[in-house]
Design a protein around this motif. Structure first.
Motif, short mmCIF file in Angstrom:
data_model
loop_
_atom_site.label_atom_id
_atom_site.label_comp_id
_atom_site.label_asym_id
_atom_site.label_seq_id
_atom_site.Cartn_x
_atom_site.Cartn_y
_atom_site.Cartn_z
N LEU A 4 15.70 -74.14 -68.38
CA LEU A 4 15.06 -73.38 -67.30
C LEU A 4 15.21 -71.88 -67.53
N ALA A 5 16.39 -71.45 -67.92
CA ALA A 5 16.62 -70.02 -68.17
C ALA A 5 15.77 -69.52 -69.33
N VAL A 6 15.71 -70.27 -70.42
CA VAL A 6 14.92 -69.83 -71.58
C VAL A 6 13.44 -69.82 -71.23
N ALA A 7 12.97 -70.84 -70.51
CA ALA A 7 11.55 -70.88 -70.13
C ALA A 7 11.18 -69.73 -69.21
N ARG A 8 12.11 -69.31 -68.35
CA ARG A 8 11.87 -68.19 -67.44
C ARG A 8 12.09 -66.84 -68.09
N ASN A 9 12.52 -66.83 -69.34
CA ASN A 9 12.82 -65.60 -70.06
C ASN A 9 14.02 -64.89 -69.47
N GLU A 10 15.03 -65.65 -69.10
CA GLU A 10 16.28 -65.12 -68.57
C GLU A 10 17.38 -65.40 -69.61
N HIS A 11 18.56 -64.88 -69.35
CA HIS A 11 19.69 -65.16 -70.23
C HIS A 11 20.17 -66.58 -70.00
N PRO A 12 20.26 -67.39 -71.06
CA PRO A 12 20.72 -68.78 -70.88
C PRO A 12 22.21 -68.82 -70.60
N PRO A 13 22.66 -69.88 -69.94
CA PRO A 13 24.10 -70.01 -69.69
C PRO A 13 24.86 -70.25 -70.99
N VAL A 14 26.13 -70.00 -70.92
CA VAL A 14 27.00 -70.20 -72.08
C VAL A 14 27.28 -71.69 -72.21
N ALA A 15 27.27 -72.18 -73.43
CA ALA A 15 27.51 -73.60 -73.68
C ALA A 15 28.93 -73.97 -73.25
N PRO A 16 29.09 -75.15 -72.64
CA PRO A 16 30.43 -75.56 -72.26
C PRO A 16 31.27 -75.89 -73.50
N LEU A 17 32.55 -75.73 -73.36
CA LEU A 17 33.45 -76.04 -74.47
C LEU A 17 33.54 -77.55 -74.64
N PRO A 18 33.61 -78.01 -75.88
CA PRO A 18 33.69 -79.47 -76.10
C PRO A 18 35.01 -80.05 -75.68
N ARG A 49 16.24 -96.58 -76.27
CA ARG A 49 17.17 -95.48 -76.03
C ARG A 49 16.34 -94.32 -75.52
N VAL A 50 16.70 -93.82 -74.34
CA VAL A 50 15.94 -92.76 -73.68
C VAL A 50 16.81 -91.52 -73.60
N PHE A 51 16.21 -90.39 -73.98
CA PHE A 51 16.91 -89.11 -73.97
C PHE A 51 16.54 -88.34 -72.71
N ARG A 52 17.54 -87.68 -72.13
CA ARG A 52 17.36 -86.81 -70.97
C ARG A 52 18.17 -85.54 -71.20
N LEU A 53 17.81 -84.50 -70.49
CA LEU A 53 18.58 -83.27 -70.55
C LEU A 53 19.89 -83.45 -69.81
N THR A 54 20.95 -82.86 -70.34
CA THR A 54 22.21 -82.82 -69.60
C THR A 54 22.09 -81.76 -68.52
N ARG A 55 23.10 -81.66 -67.69
CA ARG A 55 23.09 -80.61 -66.66
C ARG A 55 23.01 -79.23 -67.31
N PHE A 56 23.82 -79.03 -68.33
CA PHE A 56 23.76 -77.77 -69.08
C PHE A 56 22.39 -77.60 -69.72
N GLY A 57 21.84 -78.67 -70.28
CA GLY A 57 20.53 -78.61 -70.92
C GLY A 57 19.44 -78.21 -69.95
N GLU A 58 19.50 -78.72 -68.73
CA GLU A 58 18.51 -78.34 -67.71
C GLU A 58 18.61 -76.86 -67.38
N ASP A 59 19.84 -76.40 -67.15
CA ASP A 59 20.05 -74.98 -66.83
C ASP A 59 19.61 -74.09 -67.98
N TRP A 60 19.95 -74.50 -69.20
CA TRP A 60 19.61 -73.73 -70.39
C TRP A 60 18.10 -73.65 -70.57
#
Length: 140
Positions: A126-140, A113-124
């Protein structure tokens, strides 16, 4: 008569112009903003809102797991646990929380079983690593 009263307003205007020019320039970047420890600390801080109910140790484990995705695109559960420095059971609890938060997804590649970042996870991440505001989590 001296010319200082005439040049004094020019000098004052020049100082004001220099001050206004400095005001509009961004401050120099902090060279320590992107050290691994600072990035992991930002990850811990932002994970607190995304994954409620975890203690500081659990968030630190999850932050180490997220940091592993800066280096590689996909990780097995054993690789995530090793990146966080925890056993497989604690690693399982940690990456399950990241899946529930919408940051990770998994798929089977052969017997693993291999784990990967979701699209939201990638955006989140990247924003945190760049010290920017992360995107809002999508609604379930």
């Amino acid at each position: 008569m001296s010319t200082s009263p005439i040049s004094a307003p020019d000098e004052l205007v020049g100082h004001l112009a220099a001050r206004v020019a400095r005001r509009d320039q961004p401050p120099p970047p902090d060279e320590h903003t992107f050290t691994p420890a600072r990035v992991r600390q930002r990850l811990e801080d932002t994970l607190a809102a995304l994954v409620p109910g975890r203690n500081a140790r659990g968030r630190a484990t999850q932050a180490h797991m997220c940091y592993a995705f800066l280096r590689q695109e996909a990780c097995t559960a054993a690789q995530l646990a090793a990146a966080a420095g925890v056993g497989r059971v604690a690693g399982s609890h940690a990456h399950t929380g990241l899946v529930r938060a919408g940051l990770l997804r998994f798929a089977y590649e052969g017997p693993r079983r291999v784990f990967r970042l979701t699209r939201f996870g990638e955006d989140w991440l990247l924003a945190v690593a760049r010290n920017e505001h992360p995107p809002v989590a999508p609604l379930p």
